[in-house]
Design a protein around this motif. Structure first.
Motif, mmCIF file in Angstrom:
data_model
loop_
_atom_site.group_PDB
_atom_site.id
_atom_site.type_symbol
_atom_site.label_atom_id
_atom_site.label_comp_id
_atom_site.label_asym_id
_atom_site.label_seq_id
_atom_site.Cartn_x
_atom_site.Cartn_y
_atom_site.Cartn_z
ATOM 1 N N GLY A 166 0.820 -1.216 0.000
ATOM 2 C CA GLY A 166 0.000 0.000 0.000
ATOM 3 C C GLY A 166 0.843 1.250 0.000
ATOM 4 O O GLY A 166 0.541 2.220 -0.710
ATOM 5 N N GLY A 167 1.935 1.241 0.790
ATOM 6 C CA GLY A 167 2.827 2.399 0.830
ATOM 7 C C GLY A 167 3.547 2.619 -0.479
ATOM 8 O O GLY A 167 3.734 3.760 -0.911
ATOM 9 N N ILE A 168 3.946 1.527 -1.135
ATOM 10 C CA ILE A 168 4.617 1.652 -2.428
ATOM 11 C C ILE A 168 3.693 2.282 -3.455
ATOM 12 O O ILE A 168 4.098 3.178 -4.218
ATOM 13 N N VAL A 169 2.434 1.850 -3.492
ATOM 14 C CA VAL A 169 1.474 2.398 -4.458
ATOM 15 C C VAL A 169 1.265 3.892 -4.219
ATOM 16 O O VAL A 169 1.285 4.697 -5.157
ATOM 17 N N VAL A 170 1.059 4.278 -2.956
ATOM 18 C CA VAL A 170 0.857 5.697 -2.648
ATOM 19 C C VAL A 170 2.094 6.503 -3.046
ATOM 20 O O VAL A 170 1.981 7.594 -3.631
ATOM 21 N N PHE A 171 3.271 5.981 -2.750
ATOM 22 C CA PHE A 171 4.502 6.704 -3.084
ATOM 23 C C PHE A 171 4.647 6.860 -4.597
ATOM 24 O O PHE A 171 5.065 7.928 -5.074
ATOM 25 N N VAL A 172 4.303 5.821 -5.350
ATOM 26 C CA VAL A 172 4.382 5.909 -6.818
ATOM 27 C C VAL A 172 3.428 6.983 -7.333
ATOM 28 O O VAL A 172 3.778 7.763 -8.236
ATOM 29 N N ILE A 173 2.228 7.063 -6.768
ATOM 30 C CA ILE A 173 1.280 8.103 -7.179
ATOM 31 C C ILE A 173 1.863 9.491 -6.898
ATOM 32 O O ILE A 173 1.740 10.414 -7.716
ATOM 33 N N LEU A 174 2.504 9.646 -5.747
ATOM 34 C CA LEU A 174 3.123 10.933 -5.407
ATOM 35 C C LEU A 174 4.258 11.266 -6.370
ATOM 36 O O LEU A 174 4.405 12.425 -6.792
ATOM 37 N N VAL A 175 5.072 10.264 -6.719
ATOM 38 C CA VAL A 175 6.154 10.490 -7.679
ATOM 39 C C VAL A 175 5.586 10.904 -9.032
ATOM 40 O O VAL A 175 6.088 11.847 -9.671
ATOM 41 N N LEU A 176 4.546 10.220 -9.479
ATOM 42 C CA LEU A 176 3.925 10.563 -10.763
ATOM 43 C C LEU A 176 3.320 11.966 -10.721
ATOM 44 O O LEU A 176 3.302 12.673 -11.733
ATOM 45 N N SER A 177 2.842 12.374 -9.556
ATOM 46 C CA SER A 177 2.336 13.748 -9.408
ATOM 47 C C SER A 177 3.469 14.753 -9.555
ATOM 48 O O SER A 177 3.324 15.785 -10.217
ATOM 49 N N VAL A 178 4.608 14.449 -8.948
ATOM 50 C CA VAL A 178 5.774 15.332 -9.063
ATOM 51 C C VAL A 178 6.241 15.417 -10.516
ATOM 52 O O VAL A 178 6.709 16.474 -10.976
ATOM 53 N N LEU A 179 6.086 14.313 -11.257
ATOM 54 C CA LEU A 179 6.496 14.280 -12.667
ATOM 55 C C LEU A 179 5.428 14.881 -13.588
ATOM 56 O O LEU A 179 5.527 14.769 -14.804
ATOM 57 N N HIS A 180 4.401 15.496 -12.987
ATOM 58 C CA HIS A 180 3.347 16.206 -13.731
ATOM 59 C C HIS A 180 2.515 15.267 -14.620
ATOM 60 O O HIS A 180 2.034 15.669 -15.680
ATOM 61 N N MET A 181 2.334 14.026 -14.145
ATOM 62 C CA MET A 181 1.443 13.097 -14.845
ATOM 63 C C MET A 181 -0.016 13.390 -14.530
ATOM 64 O O MET A 181 -0.925 12.854 -15.166
#
Length: 445
Positions: free
Chosen positions: A142-157
């Motif tokens: 669950g933490g990995i998924v949330v972190f990936v979403i945050l990374v994708l947000s930072v990458l302007h996805m």
């Protein structure tokens, strides 16, 4: 030893498959141009009448009037159209984020409850420790998924966090003033620290718990006590910061000093409710024979008490802001009452009125089906709570519960069930050398 039944395993996989399909449909159907966004809103309005898309329908045939009321410039219509496009593109992302965070926060709430039981050296709860350890195992995926979403947000996805857009910050003095804290690099560093600390404690405590079963002394139990006491200090600080970063910052112009406690209450009661539901399920399958109605009664008391605590925080935050009527503060609730009236007030009824009426009677707390019914409603209510915290800032009035939202819940519910119950098969469900295990076994009142 618990055996993961094929029926439950297949059911969780089916949920994940259906959820994946729903989320895929949401992303594929999201508009890629302003014209597609307008057409989508117009089609939705034609099918459902005036409603959530009413404000956005102005973009289709009333940009001039809207722009004139705001700035009297044509460029405002174009800005409004782009905002509409971002809202509709955000919808599948927001649905994904709400569901991912909701199930992650359940595991995090259980971790806090588990650490409290360890630090307090509670005598009633050791029989439930393996259930809690099974649920907290979901922190890793669950933490990995949330972190990936945050990374994708930072990458302007996506456009979930407006403060991550340099152009927006360049025209916003308030966001410029917060740039020392709200900047993408520091944001991800904090997220990594939060997740690393939470997962590290869970893994250390789990290892010590299993080692205690085979130990000749209580050294592992004492180490677990010390780790749990230290973790609670770390948790209290990082949970508040996490709630600011991952939830409150989607509304970067608004803040509340109660927000960290408010999110904590939501995840805490959701976690305790899940412990009760999993425990009752395992007992119904013939496991946990020493767990009795007094244990369920205590879990239900926590469900009742923390629901009241959540309501106190909700009302305190709402009443003080509404009474003060400061424009930059009250707009948070104005948006939710105007555009999210049903989920906003519905979750208050589900999270306060329903558990209050059902669990106030002490006898009902011992009736398993009453606890299960209440637990399901409470979990649905706190999903709506997260929904109302995220959606207004990300999709505005372009919301409705549709395929992406249902798909997100199904996928993460399936993943949660699969991971938790698979973990429960890895160790005996009852600790054997905990110094308080006999007190827990004899727990009656």
């Amino acid at each position: 030893m618990y055996t993961f039944s094929n029926r439950l395993k297949i059911g969780s996989v089916i949920l994940m498959a259906l959820g994946l399909m729903g989320m895929a449909i949401g992303f594929v159907s999201a508009p890629s141009t302003v014209e597609e966004a307008k057409a989508l809103v117009a089609a939705h309005d034609d099918g459902h009448g005036s409603g959530h898309g009413e404000a956005a329908a102005v973009a289709d045939h009333g940009e001039a009037a809207h722009g004139e009321a705001a700035h009297g410039e044509e460029s405002h219509g174009s800005s409004h159209d782009e905002h509409l496009l971002h809202q509709l593109q955000n919808r599948p992302w927001a649905a994904l984020y709400v569901a991912a965070f909701f199930f992650f926060m359940i595991a995090l709430g259980v971790l806090a409850f588990y650490a409290i039981q360890r630090a307090a050296q509670a005598g009633w709860s050791p029989l439930l420790f393996r259930v809690m350890e099974g649920i907290t195992a979901y922190l890793v995926p669950g933490g990995i998924v949330v972190f990936v979403i945050l990374v994708l947000s930072v990458l302007h996805m996506n456009h979930l966090f407006t403060w991550m857009d340099p152009e927006t910050v360049a025209h916003d003095e308030l966001l410029q003033g917060k740039a020392g804290y709200l900047n993408p690099t520091f944001f991800l560093v904090r997220a990594a620290i939060f997740l690393g600390g939470w997962i590290a404690y869970r893994e250390i405590s789990r290892r010590l718990s299993l080692a205690q079963d085979k130990a000749d002394d209580h050294s592992n139990f004492k180490k677990n006590f010390k780790w749990s006491a230290a973790f609670l200090v770390f948790y209290l600080v990082t949970e508040s910061m996490m709630s600011w970063d991952w939830i409150m910052s989607v509304d970067p112009h608004w803040f509340s000093t109660l927000f960290g406690w408010y999110v904590f209450a939501s995840m805490f009661v959701s976690g305790i409710t899940t412990i009760a539901l999993v425990t009752i399920y395992l007992k119904s399958r013939g496991y946990l024979p020493d767990v009795n109605n007094s244990h369920i009664h205590d879990l239900a008391k926590f469900m009742f008490g923390i629901s009241i605590f959540w309501t106190y925080l909700w009302f305190g935050q709402f009443m003080l802001i509404w009474y003060a009527d400061i424009p930059e503060e009250v707009t948070y609730f104005v948006t939710r009452i105007e555009d999210f009236k049903l989920p906003f007030f519905g979750m208050v009824a589900m999270n306060f009125v329903f558990p209050l009426l059902v669990l106030m009677n002490s006898d009902y707390k011992r009736v398993n089906w009453f606890v299960v019914m209440t637990g399901i409603v409470v979990l649905m209510g706190h999903y709506l709570d997260v929904f109302v915290m995220i959606m207004p800032a990300t999709v505005g009035d372009q919301w409705y519960i549709g395929i992406p939202e249902i798909g997100g819940v199904l996928f993460f519910a399936g993943a949660f069930i699969y991971w938790v119950f698979n973990t429960l098969t890895k160790a005996p469900l009852q600790p054997t050398n905990n110094p308080f295990i006999e007190e827990s076994r004899q727990f009656h009142y």
